[in-house]
Design an enzyme around this catalytic site. Structure first.
Site, short mmCIF file in Angstrom:
data_model
loop_
_atom_site.label_atom_id
_atom_site.label_comp_id
_atom_site.label_asym_id
_atom_site.label_seq_id
_atom_site.Cartn_x
_atom_site.Cartn_y
_atom_site.Cartn_z
N ASP A 42 0.84 -1.20 0.00
CA ASP A 42 0.00 0.00 0.00
C ASP A 42 0.87 1.25 0.00
OD1 ASP A 42 0.83 -0.15 2.62
OD2 ASP A 42 -1.18 -0.07 3.50
N SER A 43 2.21 1.06 0.00
CA SER A 43 3.12 2.19 -0.24
C SER A 43 2.87 2.79 -1.62
CB SER A 43 4.58 1.75 -0.11
OG SER A 43 4.83 0.60 -0.90
N ASP A 81 -1.00 -6.28 0.08
CA ASP A 81 -1.33 -5.54 1.30
C ASP A 81 -2.83 -5.35 1.37
OD1 ASP A 81 0.44 -4.68 3.26
OD2 ASP A 81 1.28 -3.10 1.99
N LYS A 110 -1.22 -9.36 3.38
CA LYS A 110 -0.49 -8.85 4.55
C LYS A 110 -1.40 -7.92 5.33
CE LYS A 110 3.11 -5.75 4.20
NZ LYS A 110 2.57 -4.57 4.90
N GLU A 112 -1.49 -5.43 8.97
CA GLU A 112 -0.66 -4.78 9.98
C GLU A 112 -1.25 -5.01 11.38
OE1 GLU A 112 -0.06 -0.62 9.03
OE2 GLU A 112 0.76 -1.09 7.05
N GLU A 176 9.22 -3.55 10.73
CA GLU A 176 9.59 -2.27 10.12
C GLU A 176 10.06 -1.27 11.17
OE1 GLU A 176 6.77 -0.76 7.28
OE2 GLU A 176 7.79 1.18 7.12
O1 KIV Z 1 3.50 -1.05 1.63
C1 KIV Z 1 4.68 -1.39 1.69
O2 KIV Z 1 5.49 -1.11 0.80
C2 KIV Z 1 5.12 -2.14 2.87
C3 KIV Z 1 6.58 -2.46 2.99
C4 KIV Z 1 7.37 -1.26 3.26
C5 KIV Z 1 6.82 -3.51 4.00
O3 KIV Z 1 4.32 -2.48 3.69
#
Ligand code: KIV
Length: 257
Positions: A42-43, A81, A110, A112, A176
């Protein structure tokens, strides 16, 4: 690549290579380079869409990116994510949204935080879950900024959460922005692989954001290493292109019909 194979990597002491990617072109490059895990992170909210946090990214956008990445990822393991707000409110909602990402081509999702019930509910229907502890960007407003987490006594809370989500069934977890001693000790404590970003060399694998590793943006971060400067390469190519168009040097007869 599979979730059990990643577990095996840890038992054999083989480091796991992970990177984010958001489209077919980057995924095919990661694949060709032999990367083990591609995270559709989600980055993307930050590096693709210019948002200051990951919160605005929608499930639909994530599903589109997952489809795009999964078309090129034949060996790498694709993790999606789950965007902010798409899990955690109820187990039904969490399962429904994770199923949508799996149907889009993800091989795992994934989430959090220490959400044991969600992890268990997804595992029960066959969805592998990657955990994410430490500086979890979806909780940015709780942390008050992108700050190292787990210094001092907070460290034992993260270690405890790591054990709890392993027990709930995650196949791996991202750590992280936590002190390297803490990440090393969590990695030794767990059977499953830890994937670090800003968590030191003691993790079982590392993940980097595509744009940081390739130098696609101006910002530089201590937790990231720039392996090339694509921004400079692209700027130079665009400059040359502009020059040639303006001086009628492109296209030539070779580019014409
Ligand atoms: O969204 C993302 O890129 C991440 C990584 C930095 C682990 O969660």
């Amino acid at each position: 690549m599979t979730a059990p194979k990643l577990y095996q990597f840890k038992q054999e002491g083989r480091k796991i290579v992970c990177i984010t990617a958001y489209d077919t072109t980057s995924a095919s490059l990661a694949e060709a380079a032999g990367v083990d895990v591609i995270l559709v992170g989600d980055s993307a909210a930050n590096v693709l869409f210019g948002e200051s946090t990951t919160l605005p990214l929608s499930l639909e956008t994530m599903a589109t990116m997952v489809r795009s990445v999964s078309r090129a990822a034949h060996r790498s393991f694709v993790v999606a994510d789950m965007p902010f707000g798409t899990y955690g409110a109820s187990l039904d909602q969490t399962v429904k949204h994770a199923v949508m990402l799996m149907k889009s081509g993800a091989q795992a999702v994934k989430i959090e935080g220490c959400l044991e019930e969600e992890i268990w509910a997804l595992g029960r229907i066959g969805i592998p879950v990657m955990g994410h502890l430490g500086m979890t960007p979806q909780s940015i407003h709780n942390f008050g900024g992108f700050r190292v987490q787990g210094r001092g006594e907070e460290g034992s809370l993260i270690a405890e959460q790591a054990q709890r989500i392993q027990d709930a069934g995650v196949f791996a977890m991202v750590l992280e922005l936590i002190p390297q001693e803490l990440a090393t000790s969590i990695s030794k404590q767990l059977d499953i692989p830890t994937i670090g970003i800003g968590a030191g060399p003691g993790c079982d694998g590392q993940i980097q954001v595509w744009h940081d590793l390739l130098g696609l943006q101006e910002e530089e971060y201590r937790h990231a290493k720039r392996y090339c400067n694509l921004r400079e390469t692209i700027l130079s190519a665009l400059g040359e292109y502009s020059e040639e168009v303006r001086h009628s040097k492109f296209p030539t007869s070779e580019n014409s019909f």
